[in-house]
Design a protein around this motif. Structure first.
Motif, PDB file in Angstrom:
ATOM      1  N   ARG A  58      78.393  57.409  29.341  1.00  0.00           N
ATOM      2  CA  ARG A  58      77.459  58.508  29.105  1.00  0.00           C
ATOM      3  C   ARG A  58      76.325  58.094  28.179  1.00  0.00           C
ATOM      4  NH1 ARG A  58      82.008  62.201  29.241  1.00  0.00           N
ATOM      5  NH2 ARG A  58      81.926  62.612  27.006  1.00  0.00           N
ATOM      6  N   LEU A  63      73.037  60.353  28.899  1.00  0.00           N
ATOM      7  CA  LEU A  63      73.574  61.712  28.900  1.00  0.00           C
ATOM      8  C   LEU A  63      73.988  62.112  27.497  1.00  0.00           C
ATOM      9  CD1 LEU A  63      75.796  61.648  32.097  1.00  0.00           C
ATOM     10  CD2 LEU A  63      73.686  62.922  31.761  1.00  0.00           C
ATOM     11  N   GLU A  64      74.212  61.125  26.666  1.00  0.00           N
ATOM     12  CA  GLU A  64      74.651  61.390  25.308  1.00  0.00           C
ATOM     13  C   GLU A  64      73.942  60.389  24.390  1.00  0.00           C
ATOM     14  OE1 GLU A  64      79.096  61.632  23.694  1.00  0.00           O
ATOM     15  OE2 GLU A  64      78.704  62.665  25.577  1.00  0.00           O
ATOM     16  N   GLU A  83      64.366  64.446  24.635  1.00  0.00           N
ATOM     17  CA  GLU A  83      65.242  64.895  25.718  1.00  0.00           C
ATOM     18  C   GLU A  83      64.526  65.035  27.071  1.00  0.00           C
ATOM     19  OE1 GLU A  83      68.288  65.225  26.448  1.00  0.00           O
ATOM     20  OE2 GLU A  83      68.006  66.446  28.256  1.00  0.00           O
ATOM     21  N   PRO A  84      63.348  65.650  27.125  1.00  0.00           N
ATOM     22  CA  PRO A  84      62.691  65.773  28.441  1.00  0.00           C
ATOM     23  C   PRO A  84      62.349  64.412  29.049  1.00  0.00           C
ATOM     24  CG  PRO A  84      61.701  67.257  26.848  1.00  0.00           C
ATOM     25  CD  PRO A  84      62.604  66.351  26.085  1.00  0.00           C
ATOM     26  N   THR A  87      65.479  62.884  30.443  1.00  0.00           N
ATOM     27  CA  THR A  87      65.793  63.550  31.712  1.00  0.00           C
ATOM     28  C   THR A  87      64.942  62.979  32.837  1.00  0.00           C
ATOM     29  OG1 THR A  87      66.352  65.587  30.562  1.00  0.00           O
ATOM     30  CG2 THR A  87      65.887  65.771  32.899  1.00  0.00           C
ATOM     31  N   ARG A  90      66.010  59.494  33.698  1.00  0.00           N
ATOM     32  CA  ARG A  90      67.296  59.530  34.380  1.00  0.00           C
ATOM     33  C   ARG A  90      67.114  59.862  35.859  1.00  0.00           C
ATOM     34  NH1 ARG A  90      70.134  62.691  30.682  1.00  0.00           N
ATOM     35  NH2 ARG A  90      69.667  64.535  31.923  1.00  0.00           N
ATOM     36  N   ARG A  91      66.272  60.846  36.134  1.00  0.00           N
ATOM     37  CA  ARG A  91      66.178  61.233  37.538  1.00  0.00           C
ATOM     38  C   ARG A  91      65.371  60.247  38.365  1.00  0.00           C
ATOM     39  NH1 ARG A  91      62.779  66.672  36.538  1.00  0.00           N
ATOM     40  NH2 ARG A  91      60.727  65.751  36.340  1.00  0.00           N
ATOM     41  N   PHE A  96      74.071  58.940  39.953  1.00  0.00           N
ATOM     42  CA  PHE A  96      75.403  59.278  39.428  1.00  0.00           C
ATOM     43  C   PHE A  96      76.397  59.590  40.511  1.00  0.00           C
ATOM     44  CE2 PHE A  96      73.465  60.140  35.340  1.00  0.00           C
ATOM     45  CZ  PHE A  96      74.448  59.637  34.514  1.00  0.00           C
ATOM     46  N   PRO A 116      68.094  65.658  43.955  1.00  0.00           N
ATOM     47  CA  PRO A 116      67.455  64.929  42.845  1.00  0.00           C
ATOM     48  C   PRO A 116      65.955  64.752  43.050  1.00  0.00           C
ATOM     49  CG  PRO A 116      69.440  63.814  43.544  1.00  0.00           C
ATOM     50  CD  PRO A 116      69.182  64.882  44.554  1.00  0.00           C
ATOM     51  N   LEU A 119      64.291  68.001  42.331  1.00  0.00           N
ATOM     52  CA  LEU A 119      64.250  68.223  40.878  1.00  0.00           C
ATOM     53  C   LEU A 119      63.127  67.431  40.257  1.00  0.00           C
ATOM     54  CD1 LEU A 119      68.047  68.204  40.015  1.00  0.00           C
ATOM     55  CD2 LEU A 119      66.491  70.136  39.890  1.00  0.00           C
ATOM     56  N   ALA A 120      62.865  66.258  40.845  1.00  0.00           N
ATOM     57  CA  ALA A 120      61.799  65.402  40.309  1.00  0.00           C
ATOM     58  C   ALA A 120      60.442  65.852  40.820  1.00  0.00           C
ATOM     59  CB  ALA A 120      62.060  63.956  40.700  1.00  0.00           C
TER      60      ALA A 120
ATOM     61  N   LEU B 308      71.784  65.472  37.074  1.00  0.00           N
ATOM     62  CA  LEU B 308      71.029  64.942  38.212  1.00  0.00           C
ATOM     63  C   LEU B 308      69.534  64.886  37.914  1.00  0.00           C
ATOM     64  CD1 LEU B 308      72.799  66.647  41.224  1.00  0.00           C
ATOM     65  CD2 LEU B 308      72.964  64.280  40.490  1.00  0.00           C
ATOM     66  N   GLY B 309      69.135  65.319  36.750  1.00  0.00           N
ATOM     67  CA  GLY B 309      67.733  65.157  36.382  1.00  0.00           C
ATOM     68  C   GLY B 309      66.937  66.430  36.268  1.00  0.00           C
ATOM     69  N   GLN B 314      63.425  73.544  34.169  1.00  0.00           N
ATOM     70  CA  GLN B 314      63.695  73.763  35.592  1.00  0.00           C
ATOM     71  C   GLN B 314      64.859  74.721  35.805  1.00  0.00           C
ATOM     72  OE1 GLN B 314      63.848  69.600  36.772  1.00  0.00           O
ATOM     73  NE2 GLN B 314      62.328  70.020  38.359  1.00  0.00           N
ATOM     74  N   PRO B 395      73.846  68.214  29.779  1.00  0.00           N
ATOM     75  CA  PRO B 395      74.389  67.507  30.942  1.00  0.00           C
ATOM     76  C   PRO B 395      75.792  66.965  30.693  1.00  0.00           C
ATOM     77  CG  PRO B 395      72.585  66.266  29.958  1.00  0.00           C
ATOM     78  CD  PRO B 395      72.644  67.585  29.255  1.00  0.00           C
ATOM     79  N   THR B 396      76.245  66.934  29.430  1.00  0.00           N
ATOM     80  CA  THR B 396      77.553  66.341  29.168  1.00  0.00           C
ATOM     81  C   THR B 396      78.647  67.383  29.077  1.00  0.00           C
ATOM     82  OG1 THR B 396      77.089  66.449  26.823  1.00  0.00           O
ATOM     83  CG2 THR B 396      76.652  64.368  27.929  1.00  0.00           C
TER      84      THR B 396
END
Lengths: 247, 850
Positions: A58, A63-64, A83-84, A87, A90-91, A96, A116, A119-120, B308-309, B314, B395-396
Motif C-alpha cells: 500500500r 495508497l498509504e 493527495e490529489p 490520486t 495512481r490512476r 490494481f 479507471p 475516472l481519469a 482506482l483513481g 469525483q 482508498p485504504t
C-alpha cells in the motif's frame, strides 16, 4: 545500493518505516525496508501474517503514506505530493488487482473495465477495451454483470481493468487467495504475460508458494524487515524459505 | 461520473423508492398549491357571468386608503369597500358617448326561513330592479317587480331554495325586516345566475328603504355604443386624480368577484401550503437518511473507486449526481401530478361552492418551475452530509467492510445542532413580545428548529435513551427485551434514523394541536369570566340581526338589559406601520351589564360620538395615552379624531376599539348587529329552551341561547374547525412518518436477516424474534414521542406566556388524547415494518431451537 532512478526502475522504496497508532499503542509495521523493482519484472512479496507485506504494497502504491522513507513511482517521488496528485499519478501509472475481485456490482464487465479511464476523464476506446477483454478471455462476456460470473472470471475482469490504462506498475494483493487451482493458474498466466509481453512491472503479495513460483523473484518479509530474496524461485524452494520464517 | 451515478442509482432503486415517493409527493403538493394560488391571485380562472357584463365601463372608488405613519404615508387596501360619490354619476351622464349610467345599489341581505337548510351561496345580494340591465337580468317567468314589496329572484336561487312565483320572501336587511312577494324569476344570458351570488331584485322603492341613508354605491355601470377601451380612456382623463378606478373588459368584475374567489380558495391553499412545507421538510430527512445509509453501506465500493483513481471531488460529484438524478425524476413526476391535482382541487372547490362555477386552475409555469427547483434543492440538501462523508473515505478503507454501524457526531452535525439551537433560542426569546396572532406561527417555527436540533443531536443520545425507555417494558420478557435494548443501543444509525420521523410528527402534532387547544381554551375561559349576559341572541340568516331583533328582545317581559355590538375593521397608526384593528359599536352603559369590563383608566360610560374606548394592546403598539385625542382610521379610509375616554386591560370578545354604534354605521357597509347580549330577570339554566323569547325572535331571523351554552357551542364549532384543519395537516405528517420509518426499516431489513438467522440458529424461537423486534419498535416510537413532546412543550410554554400577557385566565390545555392517537399511528406503522425481516426470514427456516 541506491540505484539511479531511470525508466528501468519504475518503482523504488527507500528505508520505508510505517508505524500505526500512537503512544503505548504504537505498532511498527515496517522497520526500514529498501527495495526496488526493475522494469518488466514480476516480483512476489511473501511473509507470515503481520510481516508487513500488505502495508509495504500500500505504501509503494501510494495508497498509504509511510511514516519515514521515500517512494519513487514512475520517476516521481510521491512522498512530497499532495493527495490529489497521488490520486492522479495512481490512476495514470498504476493498476490494481485485489483478493476479493472488487468489481462494482452495478456495472457491466465492460463498464467495470472502462471505469479507471472514465475516472481519469478519458474516453475509453472500444477497441482498447475489447483487446484487453480478449487478452483475459472474456470478450464474449462484456455485457454480463459481475454476479453472473464465476470467481475466476471476476478476477480476470479485475486484471483487465488493471491493464486497460496501460500502467507502468501493476499491484496485486493476494490475487489468487479466493480462487481454485485452475482459476489461479489463469490469473498468474495473465500477470506473467503482463510483465513479459507488455513490459509492466508487476508486484504481487501472496502467501501461496505455487503462485509465487510464477514470479522472477520473491522478496521475503518478516517483522517489517526484508529477510532475503529468491531469484527464479521454485514452489518447493519458496515453501522451504517460508518455513524458516515461521510462516 | 454521472454515468456511473446513473448505473449505481439504478442498481439501488429499491432503496430509493421511499425518497422518490416522499420527494414526489412534496413537490406535487407544492406545485398544486402554487398553481391554485396563482389562479386565485391573477383571477385568470374566473369564468362565467359577472354582475356588470352588460356595462361598457365600470367606475369604482380607489380601494387604496392613505394612513399617516410617522412621517410617511402607507396605502393599505380598504377594509370596508369604498363607494362612489353620486356627483360622479351626474357628471358621467354628460360625458360624450355615454348613453346611461346605473349606480349599483346592491346590499347584503338575509333570508329568514323555517328550516335551517344550507344554501350553496356565499353571498345573498339584494338589488333594485333598476340594476337588472347591468348584468343583464331578464325575467323568464312571471313579471317584473314594479309595485312595492315585490321581488324577482335569480333562477339559481329559485332552484336551490325551491322558491316559486307567488311565494313570500322574508328579508332581513340593515334597516329592518320586510316581507316581499316573488313575482318573477330572472336569468342573465347564458346562465341561471351570477356564480357564487344569490340575487334578489326588488322594486326600487323597497330596495332603497332597506339600505341605510347615505350609503354610497360600490360601482357605477356606464353604458355606451362606443368602444369600451376608448370610453374608459376618455373617462380616466376627465376624472384624473379623483380617486377613481375606470375598468373595462374582464377587469369589470372587479374586486367583488375576485374577493369571492379569493375567500373561497384562501383556506384550502393555506392548508395545501402548510402540507407542502411539512412534506418538503420531511422529504429532506428521508433523502438525507437514505443517502446517509447508502454511503455507509457502500464504504467498500467508494474506497475501491478511490483506489482506482477517483479523487475525493469525483466521489462527491457522483453522490450529488445521484441525488440530482433522483431529484429531477421525482420533481418532474411531482410537478406533473401536482398540476393535474390542482385541476381536481379546483373542481372540488366549485362543487363545495367555495369557488364560482367555471373556476379552474390553468397551468402556471412560474409556480410549477418553482416547485421543481425546490424539489431539486431538497434532494441536494439531503445529500450534502452524505456526500461529505462519502468523499472523505480513504482508498485504504478495509475493502470489504461489514455492517459497521458507525454514526458518531460529525462536524457537520455539530454545526447543524449549533445553528438550530441558536435559532430556537432566538425565536423563543422574541415570542413573548410577538403579536398575539403571530404566536402560533412563531411556536410552529420554534418547534421546527427544536426538532432539527434534536434530530441532528440524535446519534449522541437517542440510542442510549431508546435502550433505557424500552427497559421497563423489556422486563416483562426474559431474553427478547434484553436483546431489543442491546440492538437499539448498538444499531445507532438505525435507531437514530427511525426515531427522527417520529420526533418530527409528534412535535408537529403537539405544536399544532397544542397551540390551537391552548388558545381556544384560554379564549373560552376568558369569555366565561367576562361575559355577564344571561342570553345571547344571534342571527339565523347569512347576515346579522335586523333592528327589529333588538326591539323584539327589549319587549320580552323577562329581559331587563340589552346590549349589542356592531363590528367593523380599521387601522391605528404606530411609529412604523398601519396596525390592523377591530372596531365595535356599543352602547357604553348597556355593555357594562353584559360584559365585566376590566377598566384600568377612565370611565366607559362617558363614551360619546367624539370619544373612544381602547384596549391596552393597542396602546402598547401605538404609544397612545388616556385622555389623548387620536386618529382612528376606519375601514373605508376615513379618519376620525377621537379622545380616549377609557382604557380596558384587554378586549376579551369585544373589538379592540369601541365607539358608538352610530359611528360604526357611518363607516360600515354592513352595519347589522352580529349578536345581542341580554340580561334576564333570572339566570337561565344551560339547557333552558327560552321558548317564549325564541318564539318572538324567530320571525325576525334570530335565535336566543343561554350565555354559557352559546360560549360552549361556539367553542365546539371553533375547535371542530381547527381540529379538522389540524388533523389534515397531521395526517400528512403521519403519512410522511410512515414513508420515513418504512424506508429506514426497509433499508436495514437486508442487513438484519443474517443477524436474525444467527439468533434463530442459536435457539431463539420465531415468537422470541417477533417479540424482540416489537420491543424495538415500541422503544423507537416511545423515544420519538418523548422527544417530540419535549419540543412541543417549549412551544406550548411560548404560546401560554404570550397569552398570559393580556389574559388572566391563560389555560395550558394539553391535547394528550390527540397526541396519543398520533403516537399510536406511528407505532402502527413501525410495528409491521419492524417485523418485515422476521417474515422475510421465512417460516420454513429450521431453527435449532424449539
Amino acid at each position: 545500493m541506491e540505484p539511479e532512478v531511470t525508466e528501468d526502475v519504475p518503482l523504488w522504496g527507500s528505508r520505508l518505516r510505517k508505524v500505526y497508532g500512537k503512544g503505548e499503542n504504537r505498532v511498527p509495521a515496517l522497520r526500514g525496508v529498501t527495495v526496488s523493482f526493475p522494469r518488466a519484472s514480476f516480483t512476489a512479496v511473501m511473509g507470515p501474517s503481520g510481516s508487513g507485506k500488505s502495508t509495504l504494497l500500500r505504501c509503494l502504491a501510494g495508497l498509504e503514506r509511510p511514516t519515514e522513507g521515500e517512494v519513487v513511482l514512475a520517476g516521481t517521488t510521491i512522498s512530497v505530493l499532495g493527495e490529489p496528485d497521488i490520486t492522479r499519478l495512481r490512476r495514470d501509472r498504476v493498476g490494481f488487482v485485489f483478493q476479493s475481485y472488487n468489481l462494482l456490482p452495478a456495472l457491466t464487465v465492460r463498464q467495470n473495465v472502462e471505469l479507471p479511464m472514465r475516472l481519469a476523464g478519458r474516453r475509453p476506446l472500444r477497441a482498447d477495451v475489447e483487446l484487453v477483454l480478449d487478452q483475459v478471455g472474456l470478450a464474449d462476456r462484456a455485457t454480463a454483470r459481475p454476479a453472473q460470473l464465476s470467481g475466476g472470471q471476476q478476477q480476470r475482469v479485475a486484471v483487465a481493468r488493471a491493464l486497460v490504462s496501460e500502467p507502468s506498475v501493476l499491484f496485486a494483493d493476494e490475487p489468487t487467495g479466493a480462487l481454485d487451482t485452475n482459476s489461479s493458474r489463469d490469473v498468474m498466466a495473465l500477470l506473467r504475460d503482463a510483465a513479459d509481453r507488455h513490459s509492466r512491472t508487476v508486484v504481487m503479495v501472496t502467501h501461496d508458494p505455487v503462485s509465487a513460483a510464477w514470479a522472477d523473484r520473491v522478496v521475503f518479509l518478516s517483522d517489517g524487515e526484508v529477510h532475503g530474496e529468491l531469484v527464479a524461485p521454485s514452489a518447493a524452494a519458496v515453501a522451504e524459505q517460508m518455513t524458516t520464517l515461521g510462516g | 461520473m454521472l454515468r456511473v451515478a446513473l448505473h449505481t442509482l439504478w442498481a439501488r432503486r429499491g432503496l430509493l423508492v421511499g425518497s422518490f415517493v416522499a420527494l414526489c409527493l412534496g413537490v406535487a403538493l407544492l406545485a398544486s398549491t402554487g398553481q391554485l394560488l396563482s389562479a386565485s391571485t391573477s383571477g385568470s380562472g374566473l369564468g362565467g357571468i359577472g354582475r356588470y357584463d352588460a356595462a361598457a365601463v365600470v367606475v369604482r372608488a380607489d380601494q387604496e386608503v392613505p394612513v399617516q405613519v410617522g412621517d410617511r404615508t402607507v396605502h393599505p387596501t380598504a377594509r370596508e369597500e369604498r363607494g362612489v360619490d353620486p356627483e360622479v354619476a351626474d357628471r358621467l351622464r354628460t360625458t360624450p358617448g355615454v348613453t346611461d349610467v346605473v349606480a349599483d345599489g346592491s346590499f347584503a341581505l338575509g333570508l329568514i326561513s323555517e328550516d335551517d337548510a344550507d344554501t350553496p351561496f356565499r353571498d345573498l345580494v339584494g338589488a333594485p330592479w333598476s340594476n337588472a340591465p347591468l348584468t343583464p337580468f331578464t325575467v323568464v317567468e312571471g313579471e317584473e317587480p314594479v309595485a312595492p314589496a315585490q321581488a324577482v329572484v335569480s333562477r339559481s336561487l329559485a332552484d336551490a331554495d325551491g322558491i316559486t312565483v307567488g311565494s313570500t320572501l322574508r328579508i332581513s336587511a340593515p334597516t329592518g325586516r320586510q316581507d316581499v312577494e316573488v313575482v318573477g324569476v330572472a336569468e342573465p344570458p347564458g346562465g341561471t345566475g351570477i356564480p357564487g351570488e344569490a340575487t334578489v331584485l326588488l322594486d326600487d322603492a323597497t330596495a332603497a328603504s332597506l339600505v341605510p341613508d347615505g350609503q354610497l354605491p360600490v360601482a357605477l355601470g356606464v353604458f355606451s355604443e362606443e368602444d369600451p377601451a376608448r370610453l374608459a380612456e376618455t373617462i380616466r382623463q376627465e376624472f384624473a386624480d379623483e380617486g377613481l378606478r375606470v375598468l373595462h373588459g374582464p377587469a369589470k368584475g372587479g374586486v367583488a368577484q375576485d374577493e369571492i374567489y379569493q375567500q373561497g380558495t384562501q383556506d384550502i391553499t393555506a392548508l395545501l401550503a402548510m402540507m407542502a412545507v411539512i412534506a418538503l421538510f420531511v422529504s429532506t430527512f428521508v433523502v438525507a437518511g437514505t443517502f446517509g445509509f447508502a454511503v455507509s453501506q457502500r464504504t467498500g465500493e467508494l474506497s475501491l473507486l478511490r483506489a482506482l483513481g477517483a479523487t475525493a471531488r469525483q466521489l462527491r460529484v457522483m453522490l450529488v449526481g445521484e441525488a440530482l438524478i433522483l431529484g429531477v425524476l421525482a420533481s418532474a413526476v411531482g410537478v406533473f401530478l401536482g398540476a393535474a391535482a390542482a385541476g381536481q382541487v379546483a373542481a372540488l372547490l366549485v362543487d363545495a361552492g367555495a369557488a364560482p362555477p367555471g373556476f379552474h386552475a390553468p397551468t402556471a409555469p412560474g409556480p410549477l418551475a418553482l416547485a421543481f427547483v425546490l424539489g431539486l434543492l431538497v434532494a441536494l440538501a439531503g445529500v450534502v452530509g452524505a456526500s461529505r462523508r462519502g468523499s472523505g473515505i480513504s482508498p485504504t478503507e478495509p475493502p470489504r467492510l461489514g455492517q459497521l454501524d458507525d454514526s458518531r457526531m460529525t462536524r457537520g452535525r455539530w454545526i447543524t445542532t449549533g445553528v438550530c439551537a441558536a435559532l430556537s433560542a432566538l425565536i423563543a426569546s422574541t415570542m413573548p413580545t410577538a403579536a398575539a396572532d403571530g404566536v402560533v406561527v412563531f411556536s410552529f417555527l420554534l418547534a421546527v428548529f427544536l426538532v432539527l436540533t434534536l434530530v441532528s443531536l440524535a446519534p449522541l443520545f437517542v440510542p442510549a435513551l431508546a435502550a433505557i425507555v424500552v427497559t421497563p417494558f423489556a422486563s416483562l420478557s426474559r431474553s427478547s427485551g434484553f436483546l431489543a435494548s442491546r440492538n437499539l443501543r448498538t444499531g445507532m444509525r438505525r435507531t437514530a434514523s427511525t426515531t427522527a420521523p417520529v420526533i418530527v410528527t409528534v412535535a408537529l402534532a403537539g405544536t399544532v394541536f397544542g397551540a390551537t387547544s391552548i388558545t381556544s381554551a384560554t379564549t373560552a375561559r376568558d369569555s366565561e369570566r367576562n361575559l355577564a349576559a344571561d342570553v345571547i341572541v344571534h342571527s339565523t340568516t347569512a347576515t346579522g340581526l335586523p333592528p327589529e331583533a333588538a326591539e323584539v328582545a327589549r319587549a320580552a317581559p323577562e329581559v331587563v338589559g340589552l346590549a349589542s355590538v356592531t363590528r367593523t375593521r380599521g387601522w391605528v397608526p404606530t411609529a412604523t406601520y398601519a396596525r390592523a384593528t377591530t372596531i365595535g359599536g356599543v352602547d357604553p352603559t348597556a355593555v357594562r351589564h353584559t360584559y365585566r369590563l376590566d377598566v384600568t383608566e377612565g370611565d366607559p360610560a362617558t363614551l360619546d360620538g367624539e370619544s373612544v374606548v381602547v384596549s391596552q394592546p393597542v396602546l402598547d403598539d401605538t404609544g397612545w395615552e388616556h385622555g389623548q385625542v387620536v386618529p382612528v382610521h376606519f375601514g373605508d379610509g376615513r379618519v376620525r379624531e377621537l379622545r380616549i375616554a377609557a382604557v380596558l386591560r384587554n378586549s376579551v370578545d369585544l373589538p379592540e376599539i369601541l365607539v358608538t354604534p352610530e359611528l360604526v354605521a357611518q363607516h360600515s357597509r354592513d352595519p347589522m348587529t352580529a349578536e345581542l347580549y341580554l340580561t334576564l330577570d333570572r339566570t337561565p339554566a344551560d339547557d333552558d329552551p327560552l321558548t317564549e323569547l325564541n318564539d318572538a325572535l324567530a320571525p325576525v331571523g334570530a335565535v336566543a341561547t343561554p350565555g354559557a351554552r352559546w360560549l360552549w357551542e361556539r367553542e365546539v364549532d371553533n375547535a371542530q374547525e381547527s381540529r379538522v384543519f389540524a388533523f389534515v395537516l397531521i395526517g400528512m405528517a403521519v403519512l410522511y412518518t410512515s414513508i420515513a420509518i418504512a424506508n429506514t426499516l426497509l433499508m436495514s431489513a437486508g442487513g438484519r436477516i443474517p443477524e436474525l438467522a444467527l439468533l434463530r440458529d442459536s435457539g431463539a424461537t420465531r415468537a422470541q424474534l417477533v417479540r424482540m423486534m416489537s420491543w424495538e419498535a415500541v422503544g423507537v416510537v416511545l423515544t420519538g414521542a418523548l422527544l417530540g413532546v419535549l419540543a412541543a412543550a417549549v412551544s406550548w410554554t411560548g404560546v401560554y406566556l404570550a397569552l398570559a400577557r393580556t389574559v388572566d385566565a391563560a389555560h395550558l390545555a394539553i391535547p394528550w388524547g390527540d397526541l396519543g392517537v398520533v403516537a399510536g399511528a406511528c407505532l402502527l406503522v413501525a410495528l409491521p415494518a419492524s417485523l418485515l425481516p422476521v417474515a422475510l426470514l421465512g417460516r420454513g427456516r429450521a431453527g435449532a431451537g424449539p
